[in-house]
Design an enzyme around this catalytic site. Structure first.
Site, PDB file in Angstrom:
ATOM      1  N   PHE A   1       2.692   6.881   1.832  1.00  0.00           N
ATOM      2  CA  PHE A   1       3.890   7.494   1.257  1.00  0.00           C
ATOM      3  C   PHE A   1       3.514   8.564   0.236  1.00  0.00           C
ATOM      4  O   PHE A   1       4.245   9.522   0.036  1.00  0.00           O
ATOM      5  CB  PHE A   1       4.760   6.443   0.541  1.00  0.00           C
ATOM      6  CG  PHE A   1       5.320   5.386   1.441  1.00  0.00           C
ATOM      7  CD1 PHE A   1       6.055   5.727   2.570  1.00  0.00           C
ATOM      8  CD2 PHE A   1       5.139   4.041   1.151  1.00  0.00           C
ATOM      9  CE1 PHE A   1       6.587   4.744   3.396  1.00  0.00           C
ATOM     10  CE2 PHE A   1       5.670   3.055   1.961  1.00  0.00           C
ATOM     11  CZ  PHE A   1       6.391   3.401   3.090  1.00  0.00           C
ATOM     12  N   SER A   2       2.372   8.378  -0.406  1.00  0.00           N
ATOM     13  CA  SER A   2       1.979   9.188  -1.550  1.00  0.00           C
ATOM     14  C   SER A   2       1.756  10.658  -1.196  1.00  0.00           C
ATOM     15  O   SER A   2       1.250  10.993  -0.127  1.00  0.00           O
ATOM     16  CB  SER A   2       0.703   8.611  -2.171  1.00  0.00           C
ATOM     17  OG  SER A   2       0.225   9.441  -3.211  1.00  0.00           O
TER      18      SER A   2
ATOM     19  N   PRO B   1       0.814  -1.223   0.000  1.00  0.00           N
ATOM     20  CA  PRO B   1       0.000   0.000   0.000  1.00  0.00           C
ATOM     21  C   PRO B   1       0.845   1.270   0.000  1.00  0.00           C
ATOM     22  O   PRO B   1       1.797   1.404   0.780  1.00  0.00           O
ATOM     23  CB  PRO B   1      -0.814  -0.132   1.284  1.00  0.00           C
ATOM     24  CG  PRO B   1      -0.941  -1.613   1.487  1.00  0.00           C
ATOM     25  CD  PRO B   1       0.368  -2.182   1.025  1.00  0.00           C
ATOM     26  N   CYS B   2       0.477   2.192  -0.899  1.00  0.00           N
ATOM     27  CA  CYS B   2       1.286   3.401  -1.084  1.00  0.00           C
ATOM     28  C   CYS B   2       0.674   4.635  -0.422  1.00  0.00           C
ATOM     29  O   CYS B   2       1.309   5.688  -0.375  1.00  0.00           O
ATOM     30  CB  CYS B   2       1.455   3.682  -2.575  1.00  0.00           C
ATOM     31  SG  CYS B   2      -0.108   4.100  -3.418  1.00  0.00           S
ATOM     32  N   GLN B   3      -0.553   4.521   0.096  1.00  0.00           N
ATOM     33  CA  GLN B   3      -1.282   5.715   0.525  1.00  0.00           C
ATOM     34  C   GLN B   3      -0.513   6.568   1.531  1.00  0.00           C
ATOM     35  O   GLN B   3      -0.595   7.796   1.492  1.00  0.00           O
ATOM     36  CB  GLN B   3      -2.635   5.323   1.131  1.00  0.00           C
ATOM     37  CG  GLN B   3      -3.598   4.676   0.142  1.00  0.00           C
ATOM     38  CD  GLN B   3      -3.534   3.157   0.189  1.00  0.00           C
ATOM     39  OE1 GLN B   3      -2.473   2.586   0.433  1.00  0.00           O
ATOM     40  NE2 GLN B   3      -4.654   2.501  -0.048  1.00  0.00           N
TER      41      GLN B   3
END
Length: 206
Positions: free
Chosen positions: A90-91, A86-88
């Protein structure tokens, strides 16, 4: 060099599988190199719409569900472990809470992959995530993960890659980390060179 053929296919496990973009890429690889074969031994995915999309594109692959609850002794061995965690968090589009181990963020699920790697010791590991993972704010987390893989005997190769440089009409910048287990063979890896974009967005839209 190991050759993965019909009689000895590359065994793949996709963590945070989504709709199975890695399997789709391997399908395309098989189209270009017919002697190359792979088989999906399982995935980990909990988002229902993603599961439905994966099943439609890759029917018959077993979903082991929540990566934090998988008993890896019950999963077949695999050669390639892919992890688009999951990138949320870091994004730039999210709240950027980060992915430090124990933080409880969605992006901290990255560290759950440790159990899979230690249990199965796959020859190859591929991490894909947003470019912000290697930004000044989060590079420490990225380097810590690389260091952990190195301590397990893997050599790491990382590069930022933009989809528009590889045939897709989309400005999508992502970090890729390829880790190869060093069995005394001093493994190396070279990322593909960019090439001119010939497609436009209107070419792929219905």
């Amino acid at each position: 060099m190991i050759k993965y053929t019909k009689d000895n296919p590359l065994r793949v496990f996709e963590a945070f599988a989504g709709y199975g973009s890695q399997a789709l890429a391997l399908d395309k690889l098989h189209e270009v190199y017919p002697d190359f074969c792979f088989t999906s031994v399982g995935i980990s995915e909990i988002e229902q719409t993603a599961i439905e999309a994966y099943d439609a594109l890759h029917p018959g692959v077993l979903n082991y569900g929540d990566i934090s609850k998988i008993d890896w002794s019950q999963v077949p061995d695999f050669d390639l472990f892919t992890m688009s965690s999951p990138c949320q968090d870091f994004s730039h589009a999210g709240l950027q809470k980060g992915g430090e181990e124990g933080s409880g963020t969605r992006s901290s699920l990255l560290w759950e992959c440790r159990r899979a790697i230690l249990a199965k010791k796959p020859k190859y590991i591929m991490l894909e995530n947003v470019a912000a993972l290697v930004s000044k704010k989060f590079i420490r987390c990225f380097n810590k993960w690389q260091g952990e893989l190195a301590s397990y005997g893997y050599r790491n190769f990382a590069q930022l890659m933009n989809a528009k440089h590889y045939g897709t009409p989309q400005n999508r910048n992502r970090i890729f980390l390829i880790s190869i287990r060093d069995d005394g063979d001093n493994p190396s890896f070279h990322f593909p060179a960019p090439f001119p974009l010939k497609k436009k967005l209107q070419d792929v839209l219905e």
